[in-house]
Design a protein around this motif. Structure first.
Motif, mmCIF file in Angstrom:
data_model
loop_
_atom_site.group_PDB
_atom_site.id
_atom_site.type_symbol
_atom_site.label_atom_id
_atom_site.label_comp_id
_atom_site.label_asym_id
_atom_site.label_seq_id
_atom_site.Cartn_x
_atom_site.Cartn_y
_atom_site.Cartn_z
ATOM 1 N N LEU A 155 -0.177 -4.815 -6.943
ATOM 2 C CA LEU A 155 -0.240 -3.627 -7.788
ATOM 3 C C LEU A 155 -0.388 -2.384 -6.914
ATOM 4 C CD1 LEU A 155 -0.289 -3.002 -10.830
ATOM 5 C CD2 LEU A 155 -2.771 -3.290 -10.769
ATOM 6 N N LEU A 156 0.660 -1.530 -6.937
ATOM 7 C CA LEU A 156 0.591 -0.286 -6.155
ATOM 8 C C LEU A 156 -0.552 0.588 -6.658
ATOM 9 C CD1 LEU A 156 4.404 0.587 -5.802
ATOM 10 C CD2 LEU A 156 2.857 -0.209 -4.016
ATOM 11 N N ARG A 157 -0.709 0.619 -7.965
ATOM 12 C CA ARG A 157 -1.832 1.372 -8.547
ATOM 13 C C ARG A 157 -3.083 0.482 -8.528
ATOM 14 N NH1 ARG A 157 -0.316 2.691 -14.413
ATOM 15 N NH2 ARG A 157 0.612 0.639 -14.314
ATOM 16 N N GLY A 158 -3.561 0.185 -7.329
ATOM 17 C CA GLY A 158 -4.678 -0.748 -7.184
ATOM 18 C C GLY A 158 -5.955 -0.273 -7.865
ATOM 19 N N SER A 192 -6.744 -4.633 4.775
ATOM 20 C CA SER A 192 -7.972 -5.437 4.742
ATOM 21 C C SER A 192 -7.736 -6.652 3.868
ATOM 22 C CB SER A 192 -9.128 -4.645 4.131
ATOM 23 O OG SER A 192 -9.029 -3.282 4.416
ATOM 24 N N ASP A 193 -8.340 -7.762 4.215
ATOM 25 C CA ASP A 193 -8.293 -8.873 3.275
ATOM 26 C C ASP A 193 -9.672 -9.467 3.089
ATOM 27 O OD1 ASP A 193 -8.329 -11.673 4.841
ATOM 28 O OD2 ASP A 193 -7.163 -10.227 6.021
ATOM 29 N N TYR A 194 -9.955 -9.865 1.875
ATOM 30 C CA TYR A 194 -11.246 -10.409 1.486
ATOM 31 C C TYR A 194 -11.000 -11.729 0.760
ATOM 32 C CZ TYR A 194 -12.912 -5.662 2.334
ATOM 33 O OH TYR A 194 -13.210 -4.445 2.908
ATOM 34 N N GLU A 195 -11.575 -12.769 1.282
ATOM 35 C CA GLU A 195 -11.424 -14.067 0.633
ATOM 36 C C GLU A 195 -12.708 -14.384 -0.122
ATOM 37 O OE1 GLU A 195 -9.455 -18.089 2.239
ATOM 38 O OE2 GLU A 195 -11.508 -17.820 2.902
ATOM 39 N N PHE A 253 -8.041 -11.127 -1.775
ATOM 40 C CA PHE A 253 -7.671 -9.770 -2.155
ATOM 41 C C PHE A 253 -7.223 -9.048 -0.893
ATOM 42 C CE2 PHE A 253 -10.745 -11.169 -5.259
ATOM 43 C CZ PHE A 253 -10.276 -10.663 -6.465
ATOM 44 N N VAL A 254 -6.023 -8.434 -0.942
ATOM 45 C CA VAL A 254 -5.513 -7.687 0.211
ATOM 46 C C VAL A 254 -5.371 -6.221 -0.206
ATOM 47 C CG1 VAL A 254 -3.641 -7.450 1.898
ATOM 48 C CG2 VAL A 254 -4.233 -9.722 0.999
ATOM 49 N N PHE A 255 -5.936 -5.331 0.584
ATOM 50 C CA PHE A 255 -5.842 -3.889 0.314
ATOM 51 C C PHE A 255 -5.027 -3.238 1.421
ATOM 52 C CE2 PHE A 255 -10.459 -4.645 -1.172
ATOM 53 C CZ PHE A 255 -10.011 -5.202 -2.361
ATOM 54 N N GLU A 256 -4.014 -2.446 1.018
ATOM 55 C CA GLU A 256 -3.194 -1.732 2.000
ATOM 56 C C GLU A 256 -3.278 -0.241 1.708
ATOM 57 O OE1 GLU A 256 0.876 -3.805 2.272
ATOM 58 O OE2 GLU A 256 -0.147 -4.705 0.559
ATOM 59 N N SER A 257 -3.570 0.538 2.729
ATOM 60 C CA SER A 257 -3.610 1.992 2.553
ATOM 61 C C SER A 257 -2.182 2.486 2.349
ATOM 62 C CB SER A 257 -4.256 2.655 3.762
ATOM 63 O OG SER A 257 -3.454 2.452 4.905
ATOM 64 N N PRO A 258 -2.012 3.700 1.744
ATOM 65 C CA PRO A 258 -0.656 4.182 1.428
ATOM 66 C C PRO A 258 0.259 4.242 2.652
ATOM 67 C CG PRO A 258 -2.300 5.529 0.320
ATOM 68 C CD PRO A 258 -3.056 4.614 1.232
ATOM 69 N N ASN A 259 -0.289 4.559 3.810
ATOM 70 C CA ASN A 259 0.559 4.640 5.015
ATOM 71 C C ASN A 259 0.631 3.310 5.766
ATOM 72 O OD1 ASN A 259 -1.942 4.428 6.172
ATOM 73 N ND2 ASN A 259 -2.032 6.555 6.871
ATOM 74 N N LEU A 265 -13.775 -5.141 -4.724
ATOM 75 C CA LEU A 265 -12.848 -4.074 -5.119
ATOM 76 C C LEU A 265 -13.402 -2.688 -4.779
ATOM 77 C CD1 LEU A 265 -11.420 -5.566 -8.408
ATOM 78 C CD2 LEU A 265 -10.145 -5.052 -6.332
ATOM 79 N N LYS A 266 -14.728 -2.590 -4.636
ATOM 80 C CA LYS A 266 -15.295 -1.305 -4.194
ATOM 81 C C LYS A 266 -14.841 -0.978 -2.766
ATOM 82 C CE LYS A 266 -19.278 -0.166 -6.942
ATOM 83 N NZ LYS A 266 -20.700 -0.280 -7.135
ATOM 84 N N CYS A 267 -14.438 -2.002 -2.034
ATOM 85 C CA CYS A 267 -13.973 -1.798 -0.661
ATOM 86 C C CYS A 267 -12.541 -1.268 -0.616
ATOM 87 C CB CYS A 267 -14.049 -3.091 0.132
ATOM 88 S SG CYS A 267 -15.687 -3.829 0.160
ATOM 89 N N ALA A 268 -11.839 -1.279 -1.749
ATOM 90 C CA ALA A 268 -10.459 -0.769 -1.790
ATOM 91 C C ALA A 268 -10.486 0.728 -2.018
ATOM 92 C CB ALA A 268 -9.684 -1.451 -2.925
ATOM 93 N N GLY A 269 -9.595 1.446 -1.332
ATOM 94 C CA GLY A 269 -9.450 2.876 -1.567
ATOM 95 C C GLY A 269 -8.744 3.110 -2.898
#
Lengths: 257, 14
Positions: free
Chosen positions: A6-9, A112-115, A101-107, A79-83
């Motif tokens: 989901l781009l709109r994380g 980050s990944d959290y298992e 859970f994998v979080f990718e910054s826009p650039n 999810l608090k760790c996601a921007g």
């Protein structure tokens, strides 16, 4: 293999904020149509029903139906760790005992990944009967949140009375009483700002302010909220989440002794 | 006065 991107994380961050006060654990049921979550709070007064459709995700793959039991406090922590602008991806192998859970910054410069360990929750699945409601009220979600907050200062309970003239929210307590009346919007320029009432029969029901205030944690998910009421059945408070689904809360009314 | 109702009975276990 299950993967939902989901781009709109920030939607997932907001969804967790909207359910974690009511539920401590819940099962995310994933199939090729999307992700569903349905659970009652411990006291069986309210029920949360979340649907996120597969077509609302930027990538969605679910080879086999998978039910992932999660501790929602742990999910909220992750999810608090996601921007707010991060892309969020959830993924799990078939029959896995963890979700990632994998979080990718826009650039794409920070990934980050959290298992997280999954839980084996033996929860009942409930069938929610199709109901024709006597009254439905659509109104700005921020207005509803404000009313719930303001009236909960006066008492533990709030009376919602809907007639064709409008809707009245009332609370009474030791310091006195408060009434807030909303008339139906006469001319609708922006639908998001309108109060729209559809009424077959007038309905007056009493609800616990505490739960209504929990529901309003979903305010940032939608500019509008819809309340559906009939005599002696649970209230439905629905927030539609743009292009992907909805979160619905069901609340048992208070009963006159 | 009022007492808090419960959802049990409104929904069926499937």
């Amino acid at each position: 293999m299950f993967e939902a991107r989901l781009l709109r994380g920030s939607i997932l961050k907001k969804v967790l904020e909207a359910i974690k006060d009511l539920l401590t654990q819940a099962t995310f049921d994933c199939d090729d149509s999307g992700i569903q979550l349905q659970a009652m709070d411990n006291s069986h007064v309210s029920l949360v029903s979340l649907q996120l459709r597969a077509d609302g995700f930027d990538k969605y793959r679910c080879d086999r139906n998978i039910s992932m039991g999660m501790n929602l406090n742990s999910v909220a922590k992750i999810l608090k760790c996601a921007g707010d602008k991060d892309t969020v991806t959830m993924k799990a192998q078939d029959n896995a005992d963890t979700v990632t859970f994998v979080f990718e910054s826009p650039n794409q410069e920070k990934v980050s990944d959290y298992e997280m360990k999954l839980m084996n929750l033996d929860l009942e699945h409930l069938g929610i009967p199709e109901t024709e409601y006597s009254c439905t009220i659509r109104m700005p979600s921020a207005e509803f949140a404000r009313i719930c907050r303001d009236l909960s200062q006066f008492g533990d309970s709030m009376v919602i009375a809907c007639t064709k003239e409008g809707v009245k929210f009332s609370a009474t307590g030791e310091i006195g009483s408060a009434n807030i009346k909303l008339a139906q919007t006469a001319s609708v320029d922006k639908e998001e700002e309108a109060v729209i009432i559809e009424m077959d029969e007038p309905v007056t029901l009493t609800f616990a302010c505490q739960y209504l205030n929990y529901f309003t944690k979903a305010t940032s998910l939608s500019p509008q909220v819809q309340l559906s009421m009939s005599a002696d059945v649970p209230l439905v408070v629905e927030y539609r989440i743009q292009d992907i689904g909805h979160i619905r809360y069901y609340l048992a009314p208070k009963i006159e002794d | 006065s009022t007492t808090q109702g419960r959802l049990d009975g409104f929904f069926t276990v499937v």
